[in-house]
Scaffold this motif. Structure first.
Motif, mmCIF file in Angstrom:
data_model
loop_
_atom_site.group_PDB
_atom_site.id
_atom_site.type_symbol
_atom_site.label_atom_id
_atom_site.label_comp_id
_atom_site.label_asym_id
_atom_site.label_seq_id
_atom_site.Cartn_x
_atom_site.Cartn_y
_atom_site.Cartn_z
ATOM 1 N N GLY A 196 0.803 -1.215 0.000
ATOM 2 C CA GLY A 196 0.000 0.000 0.000
ATOM 3 C C GLY A 196 0.834 1.262 0.000
ATOM 4 O O GLY A 196 0.370 2.305 0.459
ATOM 5 N N THR A 197 2.050 1.197 -0.517
ATOM 6 C CA THR A 197 2.938 2.367 -0.492
ATOM 7 C C THR A 197 3.231 2.913 -1.884
ATOM 8 O O THR A 197 4.100 3.771 -2.020
ATOM 9 N N THR A 198 2.528 2.452 -2.907
ATOM 10 C CA THR A 198 2.805 2.950 -4.257
ATOM 11 C C THR A 198 2.140 4.304 -4.475
ATOM 12 O O THR A 198 1.136 4.633 -3.859
ATOM 13 N N SER A 199 2.728 5.063 -5.375
ATOM 14 C CA SER A 199 2.122 6.335 -5.768
ATOM 15 C C SER A 199 1.196 6.069 -6.953
ATOM 16 O O SER A 199 1.172 4.968 -7.522
ATOM 17 N N LEU A 200 0.437 7.078 -7.350
ATOM 18 C CA LEU A 200 -0.464 6.916 -8.488
ATOM 19 C C LEU A 200 0.305 6.655 -9.781
ATOM 20 O O LEU A 200 -0.139 5.871 -10.623
ATOM 21 N N GLU A 201 1.472 7.287 -9.930
ATOM 22 C CA GLU A 201 2.279 7.073 -11.144
ATOM 23 C C GLU A 201 2.782 5.631 -11.208
ATOM 24 O O GLU A 201 2.788 5.008 -12.273
ATOM 25 N N GLU A 202 3.198 5.093 -10.054
ATOM 26 C CA GLU A 202 3.681 3.708 -10.029
ATOM 27 C C GLU A 202 2.543 2.732 -10.326
ATOM 28 O O GLU A 202 2.743 1.726 -11.018
ATOM 29 N N GLU A 203 1.356 3.031 -9.843
ATOM 30 C CA GLU A 203 0.211 2.162 -10.145
ATOM 31 C C GLU A 203 -0.138 2.215 -11.626
ATOM 32 O O GLU A 203 -0.511 1.195 -12.213
ATOM 33 N N MET A 204 -0.006 3.378 -12.234
ATOM 34 C CA MET A 204 -0.238 3.494 -13.677
ATOM 35 C C MET A 204 0.797 2.687 -14.459
ATOM 36 O O MET A 204 0.467 2.060 -15.472
ATOM 37 N N VAL A 205 2.038 2.672 -13.977
ATOM 38 C CA VAL A 205 3.085 1.869 -14.632
ATOM 39 C C VAL A 205 2.697 0.395 -14.574
ATOM 40 O O VAL A 205 2.806 -0.334 -15.581
ATOM 41 N N LEU A 206 2.217 -0.066 -13.423
ATOM 42 C CA LEU A 206 1.809 -1.462 -13.278
ATOM 43 C C LEU A 206 0.631 -1.794 -14.193
ATOM 44 O O LEU A 206 0.628 -2.828 -14.880
ATOM 45 N N ASN A 219 -0.277 -0.280 -16.950
ATOM 46 C CA ASN A 219 0.166 -0.254 -18.349
ATOM 47 C C ASN A 219 0.977 -1.500 -18.693
ATOM 48 O O ASN A 219 0.842 -2.060 -19.780
ATOM 49 N N TYR A 220 1.830 -1.924 -17.759
ATOM 50 C CA TYR A 220 2.658 -3.102 -18.023
ATOM 51 C C TYR A 220 1.792 -4.351 -18.200
ATOM 52 O O TYR A 220 2.002 -5.144 -19.115
ATOM 53 N N PHE A 221 0.808 -4.520 -17.305
ATOM 54 C CA PHE A 221 -0.003 -5.731 -17.364
ATOM 55 C C PHE A 221 -1.090 -5.671 -18.428
ATOM 56 O O PHE A 221 -1.704 -6.681 -18.726
ATOM 57 N N SER A 222 -1.289 -4.529 -19.048
ATOM 58 C CA SER A 222 -2.245 -4.461 -20.151
ATOM 59 C C SER A 222 -1.597 -4.857 -21.470
ATOM 60 O O SER A 222 -2.287 -5.032 -22.469
ATOM 61 N N GLN A 223 -0.289 -5.018 -21.484
ATOM 62 C CA GLN A 223 0.421 -5.443 -22.692
ATOM 63 C C GLN A 223 0.312 -6.952 -22.869
ATOM 64 O O GLN A 223 -0.040 -7.687 -21.951
ATOM 65 N N GLU A 224 0.671 -7.389 -24.077
ATOM 66 C CA GLU A 224 0.658 -8.818 -24.366
ATOM 67 C C GLU A 224 1.920 -9.512 -23.865
ATOM 68 O O GLU A 224 1.871 -10.665 -23.454
ATOM 69 N N ASN A 225 3.049 -8.837 -23.909
ATOM 70 C CA ASN A 225 4.317 -9.481 -23.544
ATOM 71 C C ASN A 225 4.649 -9.183 -22.082
ATOM 72 O O ASN A 225 5.379 -8.271 -21.750
ATOM 73 N N VAL A 226 4.121 -10.025 -21.205
ATOM 74 C CA VAL A 226 4.371 -9.940 -19.769
ATOM 75 C C VAL A 226 5.301 -11.086 -19.420
ATOM 76 O O VAL A 226 5.168 -12.195 -19.939
ATOM 77 N N ALA A 227 6.251 -10.807 -18.526
ATOM 78 C CA ALA A 227 7.209 -11.845 -18.123
ATOM 79 C C ALA A 227 6.466 -13.024 -17.513
ATOM 80 O O ALA A 227 5.450 -12.862 -16.842
ATOM 81 N N ASP A 228 7.021 -14.230 -17.775
ATOM 82 C CA ASP A 228 6.358 -15.440 -17.284
ATOM 83 C C ASP A 228 6.252 -15.450 -15.756
ATOM 84 O O ASP A 228 5.290 -15.985 -15.202
ATOM 85 N N GLU A 229 7.238 -14.878 -15.063
ATOM 86 C CA GLU A 229 7.216 -14.855 -13.603
ATOM 87 C C GLU A 229 6.092 -13.964 -13.060
ATOM 88 O O GLU A 229 5.670 -14.110 -11.921
ATOM 89 N N LEU A 230 5.603 -13.035 -13.894
ATOM 90 C CA LEU A 230 4.603 -12.065 -13.435
ATOM 91 C C LEU A 230 3.215 -12.290 -14.026
ATOM 92 O O LEU A 230 2.302 -11.524 -13.749
ATOM 93 N N LYS A 231 3.050 -13.343 -14.821
ATOM 94 C CA LYS A 231 1.755 -13.592 -15.464
ATOM 95 C C LYS A 231 0.635 -13.845 -14.456
ATOM 96 O O LYS A 231 -0.523 -13.600 -14.747
ATOM 97 N N GLN A 232 1.004 -14.304 -13.269
ATOM 98 C CA GLN A 232 -0.017 -14.580 -12.263
ATOM 99 C C GLN A 232 -0.719 -13.306 -11.777
ATOM 100 O O GLN A 232 -1.837 -13.354 -11.278
ATOM 101 N N PHE A 233 -0.065 -12.151 -11.916
ATOM 102 C CA PHE A 233 -0.655 -10.884 -11.484
ATOM 103 C C PHE A 233 -1.443 -10.194 -12.586
ATOM 104 O O PHE A 233 -2.140 -9.214 -12.325
ATOM 105 N N GLN A 234 -1.355 -10.678 -13.801
ATOM 106 C CA GLN A 234 -2.022 -10.026 -14.923
ATOM 107 C C GLN A 234 -3.548 -9.989 -14.763
ATOM 108 O O GLN A 234 -4.158 -8.949 -15.018
ATOM 109 N N PRO A 235 -4.216 -11.057 -14.318
ATOM 110 C CA PRO A 235 -5.675 -10.973 -14.157
ATOM 111 C C PRO A 235 -6.103 -9.906 -13.131
ATOM 112 O O PRO A 235 -7.120 -9.248 -13.304
ATOM 113 N N LEU A 236 -5.286 -9.722 -12.088
ATOM 114 C CA LEU A 236 -5.626 -8.733 -11.074
ATOM 115 C C LEU A 236 -5.670 -7.337 -11.685
ATOM 116 O O LEU A 236 -6.648 -6.605 -11.522
ATOM 117 N N PHE A 237 -4.645 -6.960 -12.380
ATOM 118 C CA PHE A 237 -4.599 -5.603 -12.913
ATOM 119 C C PHE A 237 -5.521 -5.421 -14.115
ATOM 120 O O PHE A 237 -6.030 -4.335 -14.345
#
Length: 146
Positions: free
Chosen positions: A16-26, A28-46
């Protein structure tokens, strides 16, 4: 973007310590098609958070006013007012009347006996009801064994 930096941002997000800009980065990253395999588990959340943000209600709900409730309160108030005025009027009418004074002691005695007999019969009727209640209590105690 480096997946390790994204992983640090995810840790900050769950703390709970992220800023709004950091949340936007997250987001944007998870809305892309090429997400790292280690992070694919978080893609449905975002992606869900993005979909929930865009979701709108299908139609507006119209609430009915409570005017009938006010109507019934008004009717009850008028009824109470009329009942009160009638009671007051009847009390004043009985105050001005002669309520049973007798000049002859024998007639007064006879009337008193009639009133007491009426009272006794009503008390006896009430006692019969109490006996029914006692019988009910006794039967209930037998059945439920209190």
């Amino acid at each position: 973007m480096d997946w390790q930096k994204i992983e640090q941002l995810i840790d900050k997000y769950f703390e709970g310590t992220t800023s709004l800009e950091e949340e936007m980065v997250l987001k944007n990253y998870f809305s892309q098609e090429n997400v790292a395999d280690e992070l694919k588990q978080f893609q449905p959340l975002f992606s869900y958070l993005q979909l929930a943000k865009e979701e709108t209600a299908p139609n507006k709900t119209v609430l009915k006013s409570k005017k009938p409730f006010k109507k019934w309160i008004s009717i009850a108030a008028v009824f109470i007012l009329i009942a009160s005025l009638t009671t007051i009027w009847n009390l004043k009418a009985t105050d001005s009347q002669d309520l049973g004074t007798f000049d002859d002691p024998e007639i007064a005695y006879a009337e008193t006996l009639k009133a007491l007999e009426l009272l006794a019969s009503n008390v006896n009727y009430g006692m019969e009801s109490v006996n029914y209640i006692n019988e009910y209590e006794y039967s209930k105690n037998l059945i439920f064994k209190n």
